[in-house]
Each structure stands twice: as structure tokens, then as C-alpha cells.
Design an enzyme around this catalytic site. Structure first.
Site, mmCIF file in Angstrom:
data_model
loop_
_atom_site.group_PDB
_atom_site.id
_atom_site.type_symbol
_atom_site.label_atom_id
_atom_site.label_comp_id
_atom_site.label_asym_id
_atom_site.label_seq_id
_atom_site.Cartn_x
_atom_site.Cartn_y
_atom_site.Cartn_z
ATOM 1 N N LYS A 56 47.805 -11.311 27.522
ATOM 2 C CA LYS A 56 48.552 -10.763 26.391
ATOM 3 C C LYS A 56 49.265 -9.498 26.855
ATOM 4 C CE LYS A 56 48.222 -9.105 21.629
ATOM 5 N NZ LYS A 56 47.429 -9.011 20.385
ATOM 6 N N ARG A 60 40.723 -3.168 2.138
ATOM 7 C CA ARG A 60 40.807 -3.844 3.439
ATOM 8 C C ARG A 60 40.388 -5.301 3.301
ATOM 9 N NH1 ARG A 60 38.057 0.873 5.132
ATOM 10 N NH2 ARG A 60 36.157 -0.307 5.591
ATOM 11 N N LYS A 120 39.210 -10.305 22.747
ATOM 12 C CA LYS A 120 40.371 -9.542 23.217
ATOM 13 C C LYS A 120 39.972 -8.130 23.589
ATOM 14 C CE LYS A 120 43.177 -6.911 21.306
ATOM 15 N NZ LYS A 120 44.118 -6.135 20.459
ATOM 16 N N GLU A 133 44.614 -7.970 27.842
ATOM 17 C CA GLU A 133 45.792 -7.296 27.288
ATOM 18 C C GLU A 133 46.050 -5.951 27.970
ATOM 19 O OE1 GLU A 133 47.579 -5.600 23.032
ATOM 20 O OE2 GLU A 133 45.585 -6.461 23.092
#
Length: 343
Positions: free
Chosen positions: A219, A46, A136, A177
Site C-alpha cells: 500500500k 463514531r 495493516k 504501507e
């Protein structure tokens, strides 16, 4: 953090022809994508993948901000530099995903509510101290027979608004979002209906919570037919339906709308954004930008396959997709010249 500082950051994220790179997928999601390509599902893999992204040459020419995961914002390159500092050096504003995922909504089978409000004030302060300038939170709205329920829309809109207010208190620009999923056989018209209702409720909740609209970004999903719908409208029909929905729901005070890709192919995500900007962009009160994850990353991941020898070609694929979406912001993307990258 003053209101003007929030406004300045929000505007910087959608300034010119740049957009955002969402590299905030959870470890579980990252591992699913790795498994399909035979990449080891490890922390080292990762970190290597994310270093490939943040060190891609010239990425900052087309990307204004990068949304990070909790693990990612704490990681460093092999040379010891923090990812946050590398992004900043490239002119890319670092951000952070702060929700803890969508969980089943009690009493409403098949629907979810996004969690993560508990302890959020303290986590936001920590992330701000680490250099994040925006955040977010994703709310999930699932179309289906009799779905979504009004309860699902209301509870997710309320959570988004509380999150946004806490972000601005901490000096972080909230990216809001609400995503109407592509999965299902619903029509374009049904997606438009659900998206419009959702956005009306979201902005009503943002107003109730005192969120500064000039200091946030939206978003949303594009208005799309479900992926199993027999009728799949063309690029221009999708563009027109999406712009029409946003005109009815998004206040002019919001500086920008950065679409999620939501499972669209890289080329379609670029083509649809391009059509919106080409057909209506100059007449809209807000910038139409992108905040894509798979639609920018997947070609690079396909090229990398976990092999250090493929880093350079994978970075080229990543930057190419970012540049395609940069062109789409100008209404200058040429889909015919952008053949899919071989997997």
C-alpha cells in the site's frame, strides 16, 4: 494457516475490479474530521458513522476488504450484529490496523518511526480469532531539506518487515504501507527518488525476514509533487512516474498494489488510478487497486453531518465513490462526469 491460504486471501483482496476501504482512522483523527462538521466527538457518534459505512447497500459490489480500527472491530450495529459479521455477509473481507502510530525518531528531528511491535503476536492472534483475515501497518517517510534520512527509511522498513512476518505467522495477510507524505514543496522527481529508495529498502527487509511475497499486498503512496510545490504535474505525468517507480522496485511475485489516497481529493485519487490502469495496467505483473480512506469517505461524511436523517444520502455518496474507483481499476473512470459532491 497455509501459504496457499495467505495467497488466496491476498489475491481475493485485489481480484477483479474491487479495492479496499480504509476505515481504520484513530479516534483522535475521527474526532478532527467530526469537529470540522460540527459532529459530536463521542463514542456513539463514531459507532453511528461506522455503522453507516458497513451497512451501505451494495458496498460489497465494489469493495473487497475493509480495514478496521481496534474499537471498530469490536463494535456492533444497533440490531446487535457485529461489524465483522455484517461485512462478511456483504462479501467484504475484514482486516485490522495493528500499528500504534508514528512517534518521533530519536536523534532525527522531524522524522518518525512507527511503533506497535511489542505484544503484536498476541494481538494478531486475538484479531484473527475475531475474524480478521488481513492487517495493516503504516510507516511514515517525511520529505524535506535533508530528509528523509537513511536511518528513518531503514528503521521503518525493518518494522514493516517484522510486522509482516508476524502477520503471516498468525495467518493474516500483511498490507505493507510505506507512505512518502504529500506535505511539503518537493518536486515530482524528488518524490520518485524517495519512493524508489524506500521501496528498495522495504523489499530488502521483507526478504531478510522471510516474508512470503505472494501472500502480502503493498500500500504505497502515488508519486506526487508536494502539495506546496509550484509545479503540479497532470494526471498522466503522475501515473507514468508512479508506474515507472513501481516497475523498478516491486517484485512480480506481489499480487497487488493498493494505493493510499494520502490527502488527495476524491476525484484526483480516482483519476490518477484510472490513468495508471488505462495506460499500463494490462502490461503490469501486479494488480493496481485502491485502499482509500478520505477519498472514499469524505463525501459521505460531508453529507451525513451526524444527522440520522442523512444516512441514506451519505451511503449513496460512499457507494458512488467506491464505484468511481472500481471504474478506475478498469481504466473506465470518466472524470468529466464526476463533479465534486457539494459539501
Amino acid at each position: 494457516m497455509t501459504a496457499q491460504a495467505l495467497i488466496d486471501t491476498a489475491q481475493a483482496l485485489v481480484a477483479g475490479d474491487k479495492g479496499l476501504l480504509a476505515m481504520d482512522e484513530s479516534n483522535a483523527t475521527c474526532h478532527k474530521r467530526f469537529a470540522k462538521l460540527g459532529i459530536p466527538q463521542t463514542e456513539d457518534a463514531r459507532r453511528d458513522w461506522r455503522e453507516l459505512i458497513v451497512t451501505a447497500p451494495n458496498l460489497g459490489a465494489s469493495i473487497s476488504g475493509a480495514i478496521l480500527f481496534d474499537e471498530t472491530i469490536r463494535q456492533r450495529t444497533n440490531s446487535g450484529a457485529s461489524f465483522v459479521s455484517v461485512l462478511g455477509g456483504a462479501g467484504i473481507i475484514p482486516g485490522i490496523k495493528v500499528d500504534t502510530g508514528a512517534k518521533p525518531l530519536a536523534g532525527h528531528p522531524g522524522e518518525t518511526v512507527t511503533e506497535g511491535l511489542d505484544g503484536l503476536r498476541e494481538r494478531l492472534a486475538e484479531y484473527a480469532g475475531m475474524g480478521a483475515r488481513f492487517a495493516k501497518w503504516r510507516g511514515v517517510i517525511t520529505p524535506g531539506p535533508g530528509l528523509p534520512s537513511r536511518a528513518c527509511i531503514e528503521v521503518n522498513a525493518h518494522a514493516l518487515a517484522r510486522y509482516a512476518a508476524l502477520c503471516q505467522e498468525a495467518g493474516l495477510v500483511p498490507i505493507v504501507e510505506p507512505e512518502v507524505l504529500m506535505e511539503g514543496d518537493h518536486s515530482l522527481a524528488r518524490c520518485a527518488e524517495i519512493t524508489e529508495e524506500t521501496l528498495h529498502v522495504v523489499f530488502a527487509q521483507l526478504r531478510l525476514q522471510g516474508v512470503l511475497l505472494e501472500g502480502m499486498l503493498l500500500k504505497p503512496n502515488m508519486v506526487l509533487p508536494g502539495q506546496d510545490c509550484p509545479k503540479q504535474e497532470g494526471v498522466e505525468e503522475v501515473a507514468d512516474a508512479t508506474v515507472s517507480c513501481l516497475r523498478r522496485t516491486v517484485p512480480a511475485a506481489v499480487p497487488g498494489i493498493a494505493f493510499l489516497s494520502g490527502g488527495q481529493s476524491a476525484q484526483l485519487a480516482s483519476a490518477r488510478l484510472n490513468a495508471m490502469n488505462a495506460r499500463a495496467g494490462s502490461r503490469l505483473p501486479w494488480a493496481l487497486a485502491f485502499s482509500y480512506s478520505r477519498a472514499v469517505q469524505q463525501p459521505a461524511l460531508d453529507a451525513w453531518k451526524g444527522d440520522a436523517a442523512n444516512v441514506a444520502v451519505a451511503q449513496q455518496a460512499l457507494v458512488h465513490r467506491a464505484r468511481c474507483n472500481q471504474a478506475a481499476r478498469r481504466g473506465a473512470y470518466d472524470a468529466r462526469a464526476d463533479a465534486p459532491t457539494p459539501g
